[in-house]
Write an enzyme that holds these catalytic residues in place. Structure first.
Site, PDB file in Angstrom:
ATOM      1  N   ASP A  45       0.837  -1.203   0.000  1.00  0.00           N
ATOM      2  CA  ASP A  45       0.000   0.000   0.000  1.00  0.00           C
ATOM      3  C   ASP A  45       0.870   1.249   0.000  1.00  0.00           C
ATOM      4  O   ASP A  45       1.561   1.530   0.979  1.00  0.00           O
ATOM      5  CB  ASP A  45      -0.890   0.014   1.250  1.00  0.00           C
ATOM      6  CG  ASP A  45      -1.802   1.219   1.275  1.00  0.00           C
ATOM      7  OD1 ASP A  45      -2.907   1.144   0.706  1.00  0.00           O
ATOM      8  OD2 ASP A  45      -1.403   2.265   1.836  1.00  0.00           O
ATOM      9  N   TYR A  50       3.103   9.788  -0.571  1.00  0.00           N
ATOM     10  CA  TYR A  50       4.193   9.182   0.201  1.00  0.00           C
ATOM     11  C   TYR A  50       5.547   9.391  -0.485  1.00  0.00           C
ATOM     12  O   TYR A  50       6.597   9.165   0.110  1.00  0.00           O
ATOM     13  CB  TYR A  50       3.970   7.676   0.421  1.00  0.00           C
ATOM     14  CG  TYR A  50       2.704   7.295   1.148  1.00  0.00           C
ATOM     15  CD1 TYR A  50       1.904   8.246   1.783  1.00  0.00           C
ATOM     16  CD2 TYR A  50       2.303   5.961   1.200  1.00  0.00           C
ATOM     17  CE1 TYR A  50       0.737   7.868   2.431  1.00  0.00           C
ATOM     18  CE2 TYR A  50       1.140   5.583   1.854  1.00  0.00           C
ATOM     19  CZ  TYR A  50       0.349   6.545   2.456  1.00  0.00           C
ATOM     20  OH  TYR A  50      -0.802   6.152   3.089  1.00  0.00           O
ATOM     21  N   LYS A  75      -2.769   5.818  -4.400  1.00  0.00           N
ATOM     22  CA  LYS A  75      -3.896   6.729  -4.117  1.00  0.00           C
ATOM     23  C   LYS A  75      -3.660   8.078  -4.777  1.00  0.00           C
ATOM     24  O   LYS A  75      -2.512   8.525  -4.885  1.00  0.00           O
ATOM     25  CB  LYS A  75      -4.024   6.940  -2.600  1.00  0.00           C
ATOM     26  CG  LYS A  75      -3.866   5.684  -1.766  1.00  0.00           C
ATOM     27  CD  LYS A  75      -4.084   5.909  -0.284  1.00  0.00           C
ATOM     28  CE  LYS A  75      -3.695   4.677   0.524  1.00  0.00           C
ATOM     29  NZ  LYS A  75      -2.278   4.609   0.910  1.00  0.00           N
ATOM     30  N   HIS A 108      -7.704   9.412  -1.917  1.00  0.00           N
ATOM     31  CA  HIS A 108      -7.032   9.403  -0.611  1.00  0.00           C
ATOM     32  C   HIS A 108      -7.868  10.041   0.500  1.00  0.00           C
ATOM     33  O   HIS A 108      -7.934   9.526   1.615  1.00  0.00           O
ATOM     34  CB  HIS A 108      -5.674  10.106  -0.740  1.00  0.00           C
ATOM     35  CG  HIS A 108      -4.645   9.636   0.231  1.00  0.00           C
ATOM     36  ND1 HIS A 108      -3.306   9.572  -0.062  1.00  0.00           N
ATOM     37  CD2 HIS A 108      -4.753   9.202   1.516  1.00  0.00           C
ATOM     38  CE1 HIS A 108      -2.650   9.121   0.997  1.00  0.00           C
ATOM     39  NE2 HIS A 108      -3.507   8.896   1.962  1.00  0.00           N
TER      40      HIS A 108
END
Ligand code: NDP
Length: 272
Positions: A45, A50, A75, A108
């Site tokens: 994930d 990120y 996402k 998200h």
């Protein structure tokens, strides 16, 4: 119980995955994902925000495991919803990941005044076949109702903060009733594991660690879970959750720890 959930479109998703939030791109995330794959995780994930999709993609390639044997989630971040560039954000994620499809693409956060239009873009991506499933994250019941009112594709997954201090029973029921798979983020309460004596006592009773007790509780609740660790021994430990079963009484002990307490932002008041 098998090791996979079957999503509402028939796609199989492992009950256990590996989360990579706050693991730096490059060697750090490549090492962590390689360790995870080596000890048996088959679901990763990540997210555009990120900023480690490139490392995740590299680790998958280097592992030698066939792409189709790995369930990959990313996402779309909030800025792309606000400036109406979801389609481009998806292309950019694929490029960084070095793959031509993802298994699951998630919205998200429910960005106010945007998420309904975003869902229409997500449906187009799904119809292109390059996301095998689409879903949402941080959606409360009212957000889900908004998109379900006009959705052609029901979200396959809702990934939300979920752990013994935040069990969200109404949301869990709503998702189950609507065939939306609930997925737990921050399942390990961001590392606040030893603070509940009940969890520590159950760990001793079952000869397991507090983390394993919580992850097993997720899975027995039919909630997909994606613990994060940058520590190889913990990455391995967190995967050992299919060789024991919590009794119904002990499930209830964990259920009773719910305080409605969030460690992360509230989906109704977040400001990013
Ligand atoms: P987690 O609840 O998974 O906790 C991670 C923390 O727990 C780290 O500090 C880790 O330390 C520690 N830890 C991990 N395993 C153990 C263990 N066995 N014993 C003791 N401590 C342990 O937090 P996250 O917030 O990272 O959530 C997991 C994933 O969920 C994220 O990585 C991300 O993929 C996703 N997520 C999604 C969000 C969303 O908005 N959709 C928001 C937040 C997370 P160490 O790394 O040092 O080992």
């Amino acid at each position: 119980m098998t090791n996979d959930s079957v999503l509402n479109n028939g796609l199989k998703m492992p009950w256990l995955g590996f989360g990579v939030f706050q693991i730096d791109d490059g060697g750090s995330v490549e090492g962590a994902v390689r360790t995870a794959l080596d000890v048996g995780y088959r679901s990763i994930d990540t997210a555009a925000i990120y900023k480690n999709e490139a490392g995740v993609g590299q680790a998958i390639k280097d592992s030698g495991i066939a792409r189709e044997d790995i369930f990959l989630t990313t996402k779309v971040w909030n800025d792309a919803q606000r400036d109406n560039s979801v389609a481009q954000a998806f292309e950019d994620s694929l490029e960084r990941l070095g793959t031509d499809y993802v298994d699951l693409y998630l919205v998200h956060w429910p960005v106010a005044n945007c998420y309904e239009a975003t869902w229409k873009e997500m449906e187009k991506i799904y119809q292109s076949g390059r996301a095998k499933a689409i879903g949402v994250s941080n959606f409360q019941i009212h957000h889900l109702k908004d998109i379900l009112a006009t959705a052609e594709v029901v979200p396959a997954v809702n990934q939300v903060e979920f752990h013994p201090r935040l069990r969200q029973p109404e949301l869990m029921k709503f998702c189950k009733d609507n065939k939306i798979q609930l997925e737990a983020w921050s399942p390990l309460m961001q590392g606040h594991l030893g603070e509940e004596s009940e969890i520590v006592a159950l760990a001793e009773k079952y000869g397991k660690s507090p983390a394993q007790i919580i992850l097993r509780w997720d899975i027995q609740h039919e909630v997909v879970t994606i613990p994060k660790s940058a520590t190889p021994s913990r990455i391995a430990e967190n995967a050992q959750v299919f060789d024991f079963e919590l009794s119904q009484d002990d499930m209830a002990v964990l259920d009773a720890l719910d305080q409605g307490k969030r460690f992360g932002p509230d989906p109704d008041t977040f400001d990013f």
